[in-house]
Motif scaffolding. Structure first.
Motif, PDB file in Angstrom:
ATOM      1  N   GLU A 170      16.448 -20.122  28.088  1.00 46.08           N
ATOM      2  CA  GLU A 170      16.469 -18.815  28.837  1.00 46.08           C
ATOM      3  C   GLU A 170      15.596 -18.615  29.850  1.00 46.08           C
ATOM      4  O   GLU A 170      14.559 -18.963  29.816  1.00 46.08           O
ATOM      5  CB  GLU A 170      16.563 -17.722  27.716  1.00 46.08           C
ATOM      6  N   GLY A 171      15.931 -17.715  30.833  1.00 42.80           N
ATOM      7  CA  GLY A 171      15.291 -17.443  32.130  1.00 42.80           C
ATOM      8  C   GLY A 171      15.989 -17.389  33.157  1.00 42.80           C
ATOM      9  O   GLY A 171      17.245 -17.603  33.381  1.00 42.80           O
ATOM     10  N   ARG A 172      15.356 -16.816  34.384  1.00 45.29           N
ATOM     11  CA  ARG A 172      16.128 -17.004  35.689  1.00 45.29           C
ATOM     12  C   ARG A 172      16.271 -18.378  36.027  1.00 45.29           C
ATOM     13  O   ARG A 172      15.621 -19.259  36.256  1.00 45.29           O
ATOM     14  CB  ARG A 172      15.239 -16.365  36.470  1.00 45.29           C
ATOM     15  N   TRP A 173      17.457 -18.581  36.811  1.00 45.28           N
ATOM     16  CA  TRP A 173      17.969 -20.071  37.437  1.00 45.28           C
ATOM     17  C   TRP A 173      18.772 -19.674  38.631  1.00 45.28           C
ATOM     18  O   TRP A 173      19.283 -18.640  38.958  1.00 45.28           O
ATOM     19  CB  TRP A 173      18.641 -20.569  36.287  1.00 45.28           C
ATOM     20  N   THR A 174      18.910 -20.659  39.581  1.00 53.18           N
ATOM     21  CA  THR A 174      19.756 -20.612  40.613  1.00 53.18           C
ATOM     22  C   THR A 174      20.621 -21.947  40.554  1.00 53.18           C
ATOM     23  O   THR A 174      20.279 -22.945  40.067  1.00 53.18           O
ATOM     24  CB  THR A 174      19.109 -20.867  41.955  1.00 53.18           C
TER      25      THR A 174
END
Length: 209
Positions: A170-174
């Motif tokens: 989980e977490g921020r991604w691009t």
């Protein structure tokens, strides 16, 4: 904190206005989940340029839209000036709605925006704060099993498909798709259980999926 959408506001607005399968399906779903909203006071969480806010106002709701993207809100306010629907747009973080009166909304919606919000716990608490007793919250998200930090389209001789790894990371991604929105603004990946368990832990209990 500035929203990444401010850097792409005109582009994003043109994409949404042109109509996409995802946005059209999401709007049908969130309106169906919300049901009859006539004369209800509704908060549109992550309202952007006001597409959902206008749709719900046209269905008889009294709508307040909140977002952190000032340039998208400017587009929404310009639309309101062109055709008055009584929608109020406020620049505010979904994770902290304490400036709004408690139990002041009959319902809340969030259409394809929870994936952009880093603080789901704070947002869940904020939504519960503004909802009346027996209030409701209807939201749509991209199904998280298809969009992770390690996922991309593949094509074989038969049909395109989606290769997905790292579902539990989980977490921020691009995105690696150079043309996609998630390359420009990123996203926050969570498992489906994280969404539902976080909402439930903060008083928003699942009634329909």
């Amino acid at each position: 904190m500035p929203s990444p959408y401010d850097d792409y506001s005109d582009w994003y607005d043109s994409v949404v206005r042109s109509g996409t399968i995802v946005h059209d399906a999401a709007m049908r779903t969130v309106t169906r989940l919300a049901g009859d909203v006539t004369n209800q006071r509704i908060c549109d969480i992550g309202c952007g340029q006001g597409v959902a806010a206008r749709a719900f106002a046209d269905r008889g709701a009294r709508v307040v839209g909140i977002d952190t993207a000032g340039k998208l809100l400017a587009i929404a306010r310009a639309e309101e000036e062109t055709r008055v629907r009584g929608i109020e747009y406020v620049e505010m973080s979904a994770a902290d709605l304490t400036m709004m009166a408690p139990e002041s909304f009959d319902g809340a919606i969030c259409n394809l925006a929870l994936m952009d919000i880093d603080d789901l716990v704070g947002t869940s608490r904020s939504i519960r704060h503004i909802l009346k007793v027996h209030g409701w919250f209807a939201f749509t998200i991209m199904h998280p099993c298809f969009q992770t930090s390690d996922s991309h389209w593949v094509t074989d001789d038969k049909s395109p498909g989606r290769l997905v790894r790292a579902y539990f990371v989980e977490g921020r991604w691009t995105s690696k798709n150079s043309e996609g929105m998630r390359t420009r603004v990123g996203s926050v990946h969570r498992t489906l259980s994280s969404y539902l368990n976080t909402l439930s832990a903060n008083g928003l209990l699942l009634e329909r999926l």
